[in-house]
Enzyme design. Structure first.
Site, short mmCIF file in Angstrom:
data_model
loop_
_atom_site.label_atom_id
_atom_site.label_comp_id
_atom_site.label_asym_id
_atom_site.label_seq_id
_atom_site.Cartn_x
_atom_site.Cartn_y
_atom_site.Cartn_z
N ASP A 160 0.84 -1.20 0.00
CA ASP A 160 0.00 0.00 0.00
C ASP A 160 0.88 1.25 0.00
OD1 ASP A 160 -2.27 -1.50 0.12
OD2 ASP A 160 -2.67 -1.13 2.24
N GLY A 349 -8.16 9.94 58.57
CA GLY A 349 -7.53 10.91 59.45
C GLY A 349 -6.03 10.81 59.52
N SER A 350 -5.38 10.09 58.61
CA SER A 350 -3.93 9.90 58.68
C SER A 350 -3.15 11.04 58.03
CB SER A 350 -3.54 8.59 57.99
OG SER A 350 -3.90 8.61 56.63
N GLY A 351 -3.82 11.93 57.27
CA GLY A 351 -3.13 13.04 56.62
C GLY A 351 -3.02 12.90 55.10
N LYS A 352 -3.80 12.02 54.51
CA LYS A 352 -3.75 11.82 53.06
C LYS A 352 -4.09 13.11 52.31
CE LYS A 352 -6.95 8.70 52.93
NZ LYS A 352 -7.32 8.78 54.35
N SER A 353 -5.15 13.79 52.77
CA SER A 353 -5.58 15.01 52.08
C SER A 353 -4.54 16.11 52.20
CB SER A 353 -6.92 15.49 52.65
OG SER A 353 -7.94 14.52 52.40
N ALA A 354 -3.90 16.19 53.37
CA ALA A 354 -2.85 17.21 53.55
C ALA A 354 -1.67 16.92 52.63
CB ALA A 354 -2.40 17.23 55.01
#
EC number: 2.7.1.24
Length: 596
Positions: A160, A349-354
């Protein structure tokens, strides 16, 4: 058309004649078969002999005979003439152009055809074509010298226009006939590389699906239920990109139907990347991707990688390979170079978001499952709508949003209800996470904080590449950090009970980050995580480059061994050249779109 250059030629050829005395042993032999045998070494096909006879150019004892099936009596004096090549405006002409020659001698040449180059002149194809460049490189291939086809001298198979890779061309008519006979007799081994969408269900297989013209789109081919010609392809999956995005496949074709590989791979649900003819919907979707992959398949990703054929003069096997061109390799290298997917987990509450906020402030792409759930539960959110359909207004506020407290209390009381709610909401969150990673594919690293990632098995199914766990002293997590979130001890205990114990959760992680001091320590842990993630992402890029460098010669060596073991290729040289009528099409390989 190149300005100032005509693709026609009008030189009249010198006429040739041959004379023989038929031996008595040829009594009863057809006249056309006699001359086809006698002129085989001259590169004259039986079809051309028949043309000369029908044109009145054959004499038997001085009398014109115009029927090829005329039977000989033996001992006649036979004469035949070459009508030459009449002046023609449609004959291909030499045009300078770049050719990458892989193999060459007095009989054949093997070209590594570049994508975008049409094989030979055709209606609607202004050129220049591969044939025009061949004529410039090897002038004796021209039809007025070689006696070969005006527009396709030397061509025994085609690729082709947008397919790259190895093509063998004949430099004399006799060599063309022998090669055509080997193509027709399936004594040529051709293996292609293709990048296809998705991952075939079977790692290897044979596609035996007859092909013909598409019933409604006459410029396309298709697998047809009735009236198709035999078409057989073997495929083997060599590698699949992350999350089954695309696969590198080796395909050996046993027949040479128009667009065979493209049609067959689409037939099993995996069209070639870049093939808008046989995978239109899939390739439109690919072109709309939000990342750089969208522009990395400008043609059908097909390359004639490995070729093994019998030399028409020496009968020795010639086996060659050629690595794919830059665009093919660039696409392959880019497929695994997506963002490193990092999942962040930890106990409530371990701080994942922070930690996630710290990464976000540093400019890294971040996703929060808690934020996603808040959006799903908001008025008009998909989660609120789903819960409303399932439970009516039991857990909805007047504004249509989810009454989180009422839902939480009900989930505490009923484990079955909790599991049902999770089964409704978690797939929505997972889909959002996947869309987040896809939208940041070109970033080196992307982070997703998903509390139940380990419980959902994402770390095992390839949804993420690395899992970081946040470890926080229990006294701090259930005391100081709980109070900062305004959560009572009983509620935190309930959330804890819905997750794996901390020891088991952290044991499943690739990296542990400590939140045992203040925010400054957590900031430094976020920086450590990003540094390690960037190192991992960089290592993956290096691994991909090294893998590609190793792949081609290793793959070629394997195919060389397979060719050596292929008993169908180990046939002795035959005296017969060409097929009964010596027609050019008898030895067709995958045919170019010019003929579609």
């Amino acid at each position: 058309m190149i300005p100032g250059i005509s693709l026609g030629m009008s030189n009249e050829a010198e006429k040739r004649t041959w004379e023989r005395v038929a031996p008595s042993s040829d009594c009863g032999l057809r006249l056309d078969k006699f001359w086809a045998r006698e002129l085989a070494d001259e590169g004259v096909s039986r079809g051309r002999v028949q043309e000369w006879i029908e044109s009145g150019l054959a004499l038997v004892d001085g009398e014109v005979v115009t029927r090829g099936k005329h039977k000989l009596a033996g001992r006649e004096t036979l004469r035949i003439g070459d009508a030459g090549v009449a002046p023609s405006d449609d004959a291909a002409q030499a045009v300078p152009g770049e050719l990458e020659v892989v193999f060459e001698d007095a009989h054949v040449a093997v070209i590594d055809k570049r994508a975008g180059l049409t094989t030979h002149p055709a209606p609607g194809e202004p050129g220049p074509t591969l044939v025009n460049h061949l004529l410039h490189r090897w002038p004796d291939v021209a039809s007025d010298i070689s006696g070969m086809d005006r527009q396709r001298p030397g061509i025994v198979h085609r690729l082709d226009k947008d397919t790259s890779g190895l093509m063998v061309v004949a430099l004399t008519e006799g060599d063309r006939l022998r090669l055509a006979a080997d193509f027709a007799g399936r004594r040529v081994r051709k293996v292609y590389l293709a990048v296809v969408l998705g991952r075939p269900a079977q790692p290897a297989g044979t596609i035996d699906a007859p092909m013909g013209r598409h019933p409604s789109q006459k410029t396309r081919m298709a697998v047809v239920a009735r009236g198709g010609r035999e078409a057989v392809s073997d495929y083997r999956v060599l590698w699949t990109g992350p999350r089954g995005l695309a696969s590198l496949v080796a395909v050996r074709i046993h027949t040479g139907r128009t667009h065979q590989i493209r049609v067959h791979m689409a037939h099993i649900g995996h069209p070639l990347l870049g093939d808008s003819a046989y995978g239109p919907r899939e390739n439109v979707e690919w072109s709309r991707r939000p990342d750089r992959l969208a522009g990395l398949a400008p043609r059908q990703m097909l390359h004639a990688f490995h070729l093994s054929f019998r030399h028409p003069a020496t009968c020795e096997r010639v086996t060659l390979w050629r690595r794919p061109p830059a665009d093919f390799c660039t696409l392959l290298a880019a497929l695994p170079r997506e963002c490193l997917r990092v999942g962040i987990v930890g106990m409530p509450g371990s701080g994942k978001s922070a930690l996630l906020d710290s990464l976000r402030r540093a400019g890294q792409p971040c996703f929060s499952a808690d934020e996603a759930v808040a959006g799903l539960y908001a008025p008009g959110g998909d989660g609120a709508s789903m819960l409303g359909q399932r439970f009516g207004g039991a857990y909805l506020r007047e504004d249509g949003g989810v009454d989180k407290q009422a839902l939480f209390e009900a989930m505490k009381e009923s484990g079955n209800l909790r599991r049902e709610v999770m089964d409704l909401i978690h797939p929505m969150v997972r889909h959002q996470v996947e869309m987040f990673f896809r939208s940041h594919r070109d970033a080196p690293v992307a982070y997703a904080e998903v509390p139940l990632l380990i419980e959902g098995g994402w770390h095992k199914d390839g949804s993420v590449d690395l899992v970081a766990g946040v470890r926080c002293p229990d006294a701090k997590r259930t005391g100081e950090l709980r109070q900062l979130r305004g959560m009572d001890a009983d509620t935190l205990a309930v959330f804890d009970s819905w997750q794996w114990p901390e020891a088991e959760k952290l044991a499943a992680c690739d990296l542990i980050l400590d939140n045992d001091e203040g925010l400054d320590r957590l900031e430094s842990e976020a920086a450590r995580l990003h540094g390690l993630a960037m190192d991992r992402a960089g290592a993956r890029v290096g691994e991909t480059t090294a893998w590609l460098d190793r792949l081609w010669p290793e793959l070629a060596a394997t195919m060389d061994q397979e060719a050596e073991m292929d008993t169908g290729l180990a046939t002795a040289c035959a005296d017969d050249v060409g097929t009964p009528d010596g027609s050019w099409e008898d030895g067709m390989d995958e045919v170019s779109e010019d003929d579609a």
